[in-house]
Motif scaffolding. Structure first.
Motif, PDB file in Angstrom:
ATOM      1  N   THR A   1      33.802 -44.291  25.803  1.00 41.69           N
ATOM      2  CA  THR A   1      34.966 -44.520  25.088  1.00 41.69           C
ATOM      3  C   THR A   1      34.433 -43.542  23.928  1.00 41.69           C
ATOM      4  O   THR A   1      35.859 -42.465  23.713  1.00 41.69           O
ATOM      5  N   PHE A   2      33.409 -43.700  23.230  1.00 43.37           N
ATOM      6  CA  PHE A   2      32.974 -42.663  22.139  1.00 43.37           C
ATOM      7  C   PHE A   2      32.977 -40.961  22.903  1.00 43.37           C
ATOM      8  O   PHE A   2      32.872 -40.636  22.435  1.00 43.37           O
ATOM      9  N   ILE A   3      32.551 -40.803  24.347  1.00 42.82           N
ATOM     10  CA  ILE A   3      31.470 -39.664  24.821  1.00 42.82           C
ATOM     11  C   ILE A   3      33.389 -39.387  24.474  1.00 42.82           C
ATOM     12  O   ILE A   3      33.294 -37.725  24.511  1.00 42.82           O
ATOM     13  N   GLU A   4      33.889 -39.823  25.081  1.00 39.01           N
ATOM     14  CA  GLU A   4      35.661 -39.219  25.073  1.00 39.01           C
ATOM     15  C   GLU A   4      36.107 -38.677  24.045  1.00 39.01           C
ATOM     16  O   GLU A   4      37.079 -37.581  24.314  1.00 39.01           O
ATOM     17  N   LYS A   5      35.762 -39.408  22.713  1.00 38.80           N
ATOM     18  CA  LYS A   5      36.138 -38.284  21.743  1.00 38.80           C
ATOM     19  C   LYS A   5      35.983 -37.938  21.257  1.00 38.80           C
ATOM     20  O   LYS A   5      35.893 -37.388  20.087  1.00 38.80           O
ATOM     21  N   ILE A   6      34.262 -37.949  21.957  1.00 40.76           N
ATOM     22  CA  ILE A   6      33.425 -36.222  20.880  1.00 40.76           C
ATOM     23  C   ILE A   6      33.106 -35.099  21.603  1.00 40.76           C
ATOM     24  O   ILE A   6      33.127 -33.907  21.216  1.00 40.76           O
ATOM     25  N   CYS A   7      32.858 -35.194  23.021  1.00 39.49           N
ATOM     26  CA  CYS A   7      32.230 -33.992  23.899  1.00 39.49           C
ATOM     27  C   CYS A   7      33.849 -33.775  24.877  1.00 39.49           C
ATOM     28  O   CYS A   7      34.221 -33.893  25.098  1.00 39.49           O
ATOM     29  N   ASP A   8      33.364 -32.387  24.245  1.00 39.67           N
ATOM     30  CA  ASP A   8      33.687 -31.273  25.485  1.00 39.67           C
ATOM     31  C   ASP A   8      33.127 -31.326  27.206  1.00 39.67           C
ATOM     32  O   ASP A   8      33.862 -29.962  27.865  1.00 39.67           O
ATOM     33  N   ARG A   9      31.720 -30.957  27.048  1.00 40.60           N
ATOM     34  CA  ARG A   9      31.185 -30.613  28.443  1.00 40.60           C
ATOM     35  C   ARG A   9      29.954 -31.857  28.648  1.00 40.60           C
ATOM     36  O   ARG A   9      30.168 -33.257  27.671  1.00 40.60           O
ATOM     37  N   LEU A  10      30.323 -32.240  29.851  1.00 38.33           N
ATOM     38  CA  LEU A  10      29.429 -32.864  31.159  1.00 38.33           C
ATOM     39  C   LEU A  10      28.000 -33.217  31.224  1.00 38.33           C
ATOM     40  O   LEU A  10      28.110 -31.829  31.595  1.00 38.33           O
ATOM     41  N   LEU A  11      26.335 -33.810  31.279  1.00 40.17           N
ATOM     42  CA  LEU A  11      25.535 -33.326  31.582  1.00 40.17           C
ATOM     43  C   LEU A  11      25.539 -34.969  32.175  1.00 40.17           C
ATOM     44  O   LEU A  11      24.484 -35.343  31.848  1.00 40.17           O
ATOM     45  N   ILE A  12      25.853 -34.543  33.549  1.00 45.54           N
ATOM     46  CA  ILE A  12      25.586 -36.282  34.404  1.00 45.54           C
ATOM     47  C   ILE A  12      24.208 -36.776  35.115  1.00 45.54           C
ATOM     48  O   ILE A  12      24.228 -35.313  36.001  1.00 45.54           O
ATOM     49  N   LEU A  13      23.916 -36.965  34.932  1.00 48.77           N
ATOM     50  CA  LEU A  13      22.099 -37.389  36.140  1.00 48.77           C
ATOM     51  C   LEU A  13      22.291 -38.074  36.944  1.00 48.77           C
ATOM     52  O   LEU A  13      22.881 -39.581  36.732  1.00 48.77           O
ATOM     53  N   GLU A  14      21.767 -37.784  37.950  1.00 46.53           N
ATOM     54  CA  GLU A  14      21.242 -39.276  39.515  1.00 46.53           C
ATOM     55  C   GLU A  14      20.355 -39.339  40.220  1.00 46.53           C
ATOM     56  O   GLU A  14      20.127 -38.202  40.727  1.00 46.53           O
ATOM     57  N   LYS A  15      19.558 -39.757  40.288  1.00 47.09           N
ATOM     58  CA  LYS A  15      18.611 -39.659  40.231  1.00 47.09           C
ATOM     59  C   LYS A  15      17.919 -38.398  40.726  1.00 47.09           C
ATOM     60  O   LYS A  15      17.113 -38.248  41.782  1.00 47.09           O
ATOM     61  N   SER A  16      17.048 -38.515  39.051  1.00 48.81           N
ATOM     62  CA  SER A  16      16.544 -37.356  38.768  1.00 48.81           C
ATOM     63  C   SER A  16      17.165 -36.321  38.800  1.00 48.81           C
ATOM     64  O   SER A  16      16.710 -34.600  38.485  1.00 48.81           O
ATOM     65  N   ARG A  17      18.413 -36.259  39.330  1.00 48.95           N
ATOM     66  CA  ARG A  17      18.593 -33.946  39.335  1.00 48.95           C
ATOM     67  C   ARG A  17      19.948 -34.445  38.575  1.00 48.95           C
ATOM     68  O   ARG A  17      20.613 -35.092  38.707  1.00 48.95           O
ATOM     69  N   VAL A  18      20.826 -33.272  38.429  1.00 47.12           N
ATOM     70  CA  VAL A  18      22.013 -32.798  38.061  1.00 47.12           C
ATOM     71  C   VAL A  18      23.370 -32.709  38.996  1.00 47.12           C
ATOM     72  O   VAL A  18      23.000 -32.546  40.359  1.00 47.12           O
ATOM     73  N   VAL A  19      23.992 -33.576  38.645  1.00 49.10           N
ATOM     74  CA  VAL A  19      24.685 -33.951  39.832  1.00 49.10           C
ATOM     75  C   VAL A  19      26.679 -33.254  39.197  1.00 49.10           C
ATOM     76  O   VAL A  19      27.818 -33.479  39.856  1.00 49.10           O
ATOM     77  N   TYR A  20      26.556 -33.342  37.551  1.00 47.64           N
ATOM     78  CA  TYR A  20      27.015 -32.857  37.668  1.00 47.64           C
ATOM     79  C   TYR A  20      27.400 -31.905  35.943  1.00 47.64           C
ATOM     80  O   TYR A  20      26.765 -32.050  35.187  1.00 47.64           O
ATOM     81  N   ASN A  21      27.822 -30.913  36.074  1.00 45.62           N
ATOM     82  CA  ASN A  21      27.690 -29.982  34.519  1.00 45.62           C
ATOM     83  C   ASN A  21      29.059 -28.965  34.216  1.00 45.62           C
ATOM     84  O   ASN A  21      28.971 -27.874  34.753  1.00 45.62           O
ATOM     85  N   ASP A  22      29.654 -29.501  33.912  1.00 42.40           N
ATOM     86  CA  ASP A  22      31.044 -28.677  33.779  1.00 42.40           C
ATOM     87  C   ASP A  22      31.762 -29.321  32.292  1.00 42.40           C
ATOM     88  O   ASP A  22      30.983 -30.808  31.427  1.00 42.40           O
ATOM     89  N   THR A  23      33.484 -29.345  32.133  1.00 43.89           N
ATOM     90  CA  THR A  23      33.454 -29.662  31.172  1.00 43.89           C
ATOM     91  C   THR A  23      34.490 -31.029  31.187  1.00 43.89           C
ATOM     92  O   THR A  23      34.308 -31.337  32.313  1.00 43.89           O
ATOM     93  N   LEU A  24      35.124 -31.931  30.488  1.00 41.58           N
ATOM     94  CA  LEU A  24      34.738 -33.127  30.285  1.00 41.58           C
ATOM     95  C   LEU A  24      36.364 -32.560  31.469  1.00 41.58           C
ATOM     96  O   LEU A  24      36.331 -34.117  31.769  1.00 41.58           O
ATOM     97  N   VAL A  25      37.487 -32.298  30.285  1.00 41.29           N
ATOM     98  CA  VAL A  25      38.396 -32.192  31.567  1.00 41.29           C
ATOM     99  C   VAL A  25      38.739 -32.108  32.544  1.00 41.29           C
ATOM    100  O   VAL A  25      39.211 -32.520  33.372  1.00 41.29           O
ATOM    101  N   ASN A  26      37.390 -30.691  33.172  1.00 41.48           N
ATOM    102  CA  ASN A  26      37.497 -31.034  34.378  1.00 41.48           C
ATOM    103  C   ASN A  26      37.003 -32.558  35.013  1.00 41.48           C
ATOM    104  O   ASN A  26      37.771 -32.440  36.601  1.00 41.48           O
ATOM    105  N   PHE A  27      35.936 -33.069  34.502  1.00 42.19           N
ATOM    106  CA  PHE A  27      35.707 -34.317  35.158  1.00 42.19           C
ATOM    107  C   PHE A  27      37.103 -35.008  35.208  1.00 42.19           C
ATOM    108  O   PHE A  27      36.651 -35.686  36.850  1.00 42.19           O
TER     109      PHE A  27
END
Length: 252
Positions: free
Chosen positions: A196-222
């Motif tokens: 909830t706090f991330i949604e109120k602050i961030c404009d981009r997301l970097l998501i890690l899963e199993k040691s790798r980047v699985v998402y690297n783009d905007t919050l809006v697109n996600f």
């Protein structure tokens, strides 16, 4: 893309013995990005932060800072971070700790004690706690002291690892308001499970899963332009393989 980048990570990998924690992470962070670093427990978020800060060495890969520099004193002076309370010296008062950090970053050009007290007061709502020993602080008070210390040098790159943990509702709101103002003049990276706090602050997301980047783009697109919540979108991406209750039917 080093020209206007604040961070440029190329093939960052980290292993402990035979366990791979990070696997060829490639990320470019631009000026004034506000990035939410997300992932399950053990996904490698804190490890990645420590490698960026030079507190942990990568097994392989390269990081460039502020348009192409290697990690040096100038880069460190432009960076503020909070990664946990274990780094707080409990034998000092809150103000003494901020004074110490102030001196390390700024030397003779350090901030005035009045500025430090004003910073302390912003997050604590009063100054008296600044005179108390950190050993007597609650979890939330230590959290706020660490965040204050991260801001003393007016960093161009601010990195916060789980900054909302242990904070009361008012303190969380204060921090959200502050970051939303501060990100207009700096680059901010926040690792947090509080979506909830991330949604109120961030404009981009970097998501890690199993040691790798699985998402690297905007919050809006996600979140498909806001048609889905961040929680639902994240669960869809990182859906557990088995969510049935059958294995715990002896409990429920």
């Amino acid at each position: 893309m080093l020209d206007n980048s604040i961070l440029d990570l190329t093939d960052i990998s980290k292993s402990y013995d035979k366990k791979v924690v990070l696997d060829k992470v490639n990320v470019t962070v631009q000026a004034n990005d506000c990035i939410g670093l997300l992932g399950r427990n053990g996904a490698g978020k804190t490890t990645l932060i420590k490698i960026i800060l030079g507190l942990l060495g990568a097994s392989s890969g390269e990081i460039k800072y502020f348009g192409g520099a290697s990690l040096n004193n100038d880069v460190k002076k432009k960076t503020g971070f909070y990664i946990g309370q274990e780094y707080l010296p409990e034998e000092l008062t809150g103000l003494q700790y901020l004074q110490f950090i102030n001196y390390l970053y700024n030397g003779k050009a350090r901030q005035s004690d009045e500025n430090l007290l004003n910073l302390f007061e912003y997050f604590f709502e009063e100054r008296e706690s600044s005179k108390k020993m950190i050993s007597g602080y609650s979890f939330g008070m230590k959290q706020k002291t660490g965040i204050c210390a991260a801001l003393v040098n007016q960093p161009q790159l601010l990195i916060l690892d789980e900054p909302f943990s242990g904070l009361d509702a008012f303190s969380c709101r204060r921090l959200i308001e502050f970051i939303n103002k501060y990100k207009q003049r700096a680059t901010v990276v926040i690792s947090s499970h509080d979506l909830t706090f991330i949604e109120k602050i961030c404009d981009r997301l970097l998501i890690l899963e199993k040691s790798r980047v699985v998402y690297n783009d905007t919050l809006v697109n996600f979140t498909t332009s806001g048609k889905s919540t961040l929680e639902d979108s994240l669960f869809t991406l990182l859906r557990p393989q088995d969510t049935s209750d059958e294995k715990i039917n002896w409990l429920v």
